[in-house]
Write an enzyme that holds these catalytic residues in place. Structure first.
Site, PDB file in Angstrom:
ATOM      1  N   HIS A 190     206.582  20.848  86.311  1.00  0.00           N
ATOM      2  CA  HIS A 190     207.414  20.330  85.602  1.00  0.00           C
ATOM      3  C   HIS A 190     208.668  21.437  84.860  1.00  0.00           C
ATOM      4  O   HIS A 190     210.024  21.404  85.085  1.00  0.00           O
ATOM      5  CB  HIS A 190     206.871  19.180  84.284  1.00  0.00           C
ATOM      6  N   THR A 198     179.538  11.958  62.934  1.00  0.00           N
ATOM      7  CA  THR A 198     179.875  13.804  62.393  1.00  0.00           C
ATOM      8  C   THR A 198     180.259  13.350  60.945  1.00  0.00           C
ATOM      9  O   THR A 198     180.652  12.394  60.180  1.00  0.00           O
ATOM     10  CB  THR A 198     180.815  13.921  63.324  1.00  0.00           C
ATOM     11  N   ARG A 215     212.341  17.007  92.517  1.00  0.00           N
ATOM     12  CA  ARG A 215     212.920  18.097  92.232  1.00  0.00           C
ATOM     13  C   ARG A 215     213.763  19.385  92.792  1.00  0.00           C
ATOM     14  O   ARG A 215     212.493  19.968  93.786  1.00  0.00           O
ATOM     15  CB  ARG A 215     211.613  19.497  90.859  1.00  0.00           C
ATOM     16  N   GLU A 228     182.312  14.258  71.016  1.00  0.00           N
ATOM     17  CA  GLU A 228     181.286  13.607  71.652  1.00  0.00           C
ATOM     18  C   GLU A 228     180.386  14.500  72.360  1.00  0.00           C
ATOM     19  O   GLU A 228     179.737  15.051  73.444  1.00  0.00           O
ATOM     20  CB  GLU A 228     180.643  12.993  72.815  1.00  0.00           C
TER      21      GLU A 228
HETATM   22  C1  LIG Z   1     189.568  12.718  67.829  1.00  0.00           C
HETATM   23  C2  LIG Z   1     188.381  12.925  67.944  1.00  0.00           C
HETATM   24  C3  LIG Z   1     187.683  12.072  67.592  1.00  0.00           C
HETATM   25  C4  LIG Z   1     186.413  11.786  67.551  1.00  0.00           C
HETATM   26  N1  LIG Z   1     185.330  10.563  67.582  1.00  0.00           N
HETATM   27  C5  LIG Z   1     183.779  11.208  66.278  1.00  0.00           C
HETATM   28  C6  LIG Z   1     183.673   9.198  66.540  1.00  0.00           C
HETATM   29  O1  LIG Z   1     183.962   7.916  66.996  1.00  0.00           O
HETATM   30  N2  LIG Z   1     181.993   9.760  66.232  1.00  0.00           N
HETATM   31  C7  LIG Z   1     181.898  10.221  65.192  1.00  0.00           C
HETATM   32  O2  LIG Z   1     180.994  10.424  64.969  1.00  0.00           O
HETATM   33  N3  LIG Z   1     182.840  12.004  65.603  1.00  0.00           N
HETATM   34  C8  LIG Z   1     183.749  11.870  66.418  1.00  0.00           C
HETATM   35  N4  LIG Z   1     184.430  12.545  67.163  1.00  0.00           N
HETATM   36  C9  LIG Z   1     183.391  14.083  66.363  1.00  0.00           C
HETATM   37  C10 LIG Z   1     183.374  15.540  67.435  1.00  0.00           C
HETATM   38  O3  LIG Z   1     182.093  14.890  68.187  1.00  0.00           O
HETATM   39  C11 LIG Z   1     183.242  16.820  66.482  1.00  0.00           C
HETATM   40  O4  LIG Z   1     184.639  17.074  66.518  1.00  0.00           O
HETATM   41  C12 LIG Z   1     183.058  17.832  67.332  1.00  0.00           C
HETATM   42  O5  LIG Z   1     181.538  16.782  68.592  1.00  0.00           O
HETATM   43  C13 LIG Z   1     182.698  19.383  67.450  1.00  0.00           C
HETATM   44  O6  LIG Z   1     182.117  19.258  66.023  1.00  0.00           O
HETATM   45  P1  LIG Z   1     183.358  20.119  64.341  1.00  0.00           P
HETATM   46  O7  LIG Z   1     184.485  19.650  65.074  1.00  0.00           O
HETATM   47  O8  LIG Z   1     182.525  19.897  63.847  1.00  0.00           O
HETATM   48  O9  LIG Z   1     182.710  21.519  65.220  1.00  0.00           O
HETATM   49  P2  LIG Z   1     181.869  22.767  65.172  1.00  0.00           P
HETATM   50  O10 LIG Z   1     180.475  21.994  65.427  1.00  0.00           O
HETATM   51  O11 LIG Z   1     182.148  23.218  64.207  1.00  0.00           O
HETATM   52  O12 LIG Z   1     182.174  23.629  66.460  1.00  0.00           O
HETATM   53  C14 LIG Z   1     183.373  24.952  66.324  1.00  0.00           C
HETATM   54  C15 LIG Z   1     183.233  25.737  67.747  1.00  0.00           C
HETATM   55  O13 LIG Z   1     182.041  26.014  67.111  1.00  0.00           O
HETATM   56  C16 LIG Z   1     181.310  25.906  68.749  1.00  0.00           C
HETATM   57  N5  LIG Z   1     179.861  25.693  68.211  1.00  0.00           N
HETATM   58  C17 LIG Z   1     179.215  25.194  67.734  1.00  0.00           C
HETATM   59  N6  LIG Z   1     177.562  25.545  67.023  1.00  0.00           N
HETATM   60  C18 LIG Z   1     177.949  25.892  68.538  1.00  0.00           C
HETATM   61  C19 LIG Z   1     176.790  26.766  69.122  1.00  0.00           C
HETATM   62  N7  LIG Z   1     174.991  26.629  69.309  1.00  0.00           N
HETATM   63  N8  LIG Z   1     176.563  27.800  70.250  1.00  0.00           N
HETATM   64  C20 LIG Z   1     177.962  27.616  70.569  1.00  0.00           C
HETATM   65  N9  LIG Z   1     179.265  27.191  70.663  1.00  0.00           N
HETATM   66  C21 LIG Z   1     178.968  26.869  69.075  1.00  0.00           C
HETATM   67  C22 LIG Z   1     181.953  24.778  69.471  1.00  0.00           C
HETATM   68  O14 LIG Z   1     182.039  24.711  70.308  1.00  0.00           O
HETATM   69  C23 LIG Z   1     183.668  24.707  68.619  1.00  0.00           C
HETATM   70  O15 LIG Z   1     184.149  25.789  69.466  1.00  0.00           O
HETATM   71  C24 LIG Z   1     185.555  13.252  67.131  1.00  0.00           C
HETATM   72  C25 LIG Z   1     186.618  14.562  66.767  1.00  0.00           C
HETATM   73  C26 LIG Z   1     188.091  13.822  67.045  1.00  0.00           C
HETATM   74  C27 LIG Z   1     188.874  14.806  66.778  1.00  0.00           C
END
Ligand SMILES: Cc1cc2nc3c(=O)[nH]c(=O)nc-3n(C[C@H](O)[C@H](O)[C@H](O)COP(=O)(O)OP(=O)(O)OC[C@H]3O[C@@H](n4cnc5c(N)ncnc54)[C@H](O)[C@@H]3O)c2cc1C
Length: 365
Positions: free
Chosen positions: A323, A111, A253, A348
């Site tokens: 709760h 990411t 409870r 993921e």
């Molecule tokens: C605590 C945490 C740990 C993580 N660990 C890792 C890690 O170890 N390695 C790593 O590489 N990444 C990691 N991530 C990243 C994670 O995989 C991404 O946050 C996730 O894939 C979503 O990407 P984004 O946050 O950019 O959201 P976006 O892609 O910007 O999505 C925003 C919204 O738009 C929707 N959306 C986007 N595209 C489409 C589509 N084509 N059709 C319909 N809806 C869509 C999404 O579903 C979401 O609701 C982590 C994230 C968090 C929060």
């Protein structure tokens, strides 16, 4: 796993959560027990078990603390497994045994700030210079990012080839030009570390390319097929933990002169939670068993991850509701499950992306 989680994790959960403290000593202990490399062969230093055992372990850990669950899951399914799937013998020998023993902690960086669901649009670059690859760019939201001894990093090696222009690299802690950046202050899973990885003219030996040039994205998707099963298990563990807490509390409870478990409204919530958790467990175990049988699990992994994560969010919500006001305060575990589970519908691949993956598989057949 259950004993270990009760003894070594449960007493510290809220302290770690409040302080955002990474449980490094516990992770090292898990390594000594062989739990940081469950799915890898014994010749490579792994425990020589399969996905069924692996998801059982992740479930048990996450039932007590999802932070420990996600630390082990990202380390095993993403970092180590990408090396196992795509690495050459030398790379596997060098890294898998260290990762499996817990000597090394692993991270996996796909990411980027501008490339989440659309991970193929990554902009972090790797440019060949003589016998080295030079990495520039930023990865974001990387689990274990600040604690990793080695990171698998996906970078663009050919801008013209889109997803076939991405390659994977092994970058060790301390490499010049590589440093963890901002550590995220999170809603939940606060004891896990989620950090940026920053590359500024970071030169790694050519031998650190993992898999073939241009195969980084395809190999990342293969790693995610296994990773999503572990996120299903993470979800399942937290759903079960939230349910256990709700069941216990409902019997203790008393309102209107009797335990709240005697009200049908509460019983129906418990019945729905238990049924959906069972269904999520079966989907998760099916995907794990198929993986152990060497079958392709793209669809089944996504189904398990989608369903288990949505069930976990629902169960955590109902646990707080059962709760009552005590679900809203930190003296009871329901509050933490409510915060922690939300990651499961996002990490993921979001629930929307899982549906997209499942639909693509359905339409292919
Ligand atoms: C605590 C945490 C740990 C993580 N660990 C890792 C890690 O170890 N390695 C790593 O590489 N990444 C990691 N991530 C990243 C994670 O995989 C991404 O946050 C996730 O894939 C979503 O990407 P984004 O946050 O950019 O959201 P976006 O892609 O910007 O999505 C925003 C919204 O738009 C929707 N959306 C986007 N595209 C489409 C589509 N084509 N059709 C319909 N809806 C869509 C999404 O579903 C979401 O609701 C982590 C994230 C968090 C929060």
């Amino acid at each position: 796993m259950r004993d270990f989680a009760a003894r070594e994790i449960a007493p510290h959960v809220m302290k770690w959560d409040e302080a955002g403290e990474y449980p490094l000593a516990t992770v090292k202990e898990l390594g000594k027990l062989g739990l940081m490399g469950i799915i890898f062969p014994a010749e490579l230093g792994g425990a020589g078990m399969g996905y069924v055992e692996y998801v059982t372990a992740i479930e048990e850990l996450s039932r007590v603390d999802g932070s420990v669950g996600i630390i082990v899951a990202a380390h095993t399914s993403l970092c180590s497994n990408h090396i196992f799937l795509a690495g050459n013998d030398e790379q596997k020998k060098k890294y898998i045994s260290r990762l499996a023993s817990g000597e090394f902690i692993g991270a996996w960086g796909l990411t980027e700030p501008g490339a989440g669901s659309d991970a193929g649009s990554a902009r972090c670059t790797a440019t060949r210079k003589g016998n080295q690859w030079v990495l520039n760019g930023t990865k974001t939201f990387i689990t274990n990012g600040a604690h990793a001894d080695v990171a698998v990093v996906i970078a663009v090696t050919d801008k013209t080839a889109h997803t076939h222009g991405l390659s994977a690299f092994l970058v060790e802690k301390g490499s010049k030009g590589f440093r963890p950046g901002k550590k995220e202050n999170k809603l939940g899973l606060r004891a896990s570390d989620t950090s940026e990885l920053i590359f500024e003219d970071c030169a790694v030996p050519a031998a650190n390319m993992l898999g073939k040039e241009g195969d980084g994205f395809v190999d990342a998707m293969r790693a995610l097929d296994g990773g999503r099963i572990s996120i299903a298990a993470l979800s399942l563990g937290m759903a079960q933990g939230a349910f256990d807490a709700a069941l216990k509390y409902s019997k203790q409870r008393k309102q209107f002169g009797k335990p709240i478990s005697e009200f049908q409204a509460i019983q129906w919530k418990l019945a729905d939670m238990a049924t959906e958790i069972d269904a999520a467990r079966l989907l998760t175990l099916r995907a794990a068993a198929m993986k152990d049988a060497g079958q392709k699990t793209t669809q089944e992994s996504s189904m398990a991850k989608l369903f288990a994560s949505e069930v976990a969010v629902k169960c955590a919500n109902e646990s707080v509701q059962i709760h009552g006001g005590y679900g809203f305060i930190k003296d009871y575990p329901a509050e933490k499950f409510y915060r922690d589970v939300k990651l499961c519908t996002i990490g993921e691949g979001t629930s929307e992306i899982q549906r997209l993956v499942i639909a693509r598989q359905l339409l292919k057949s």
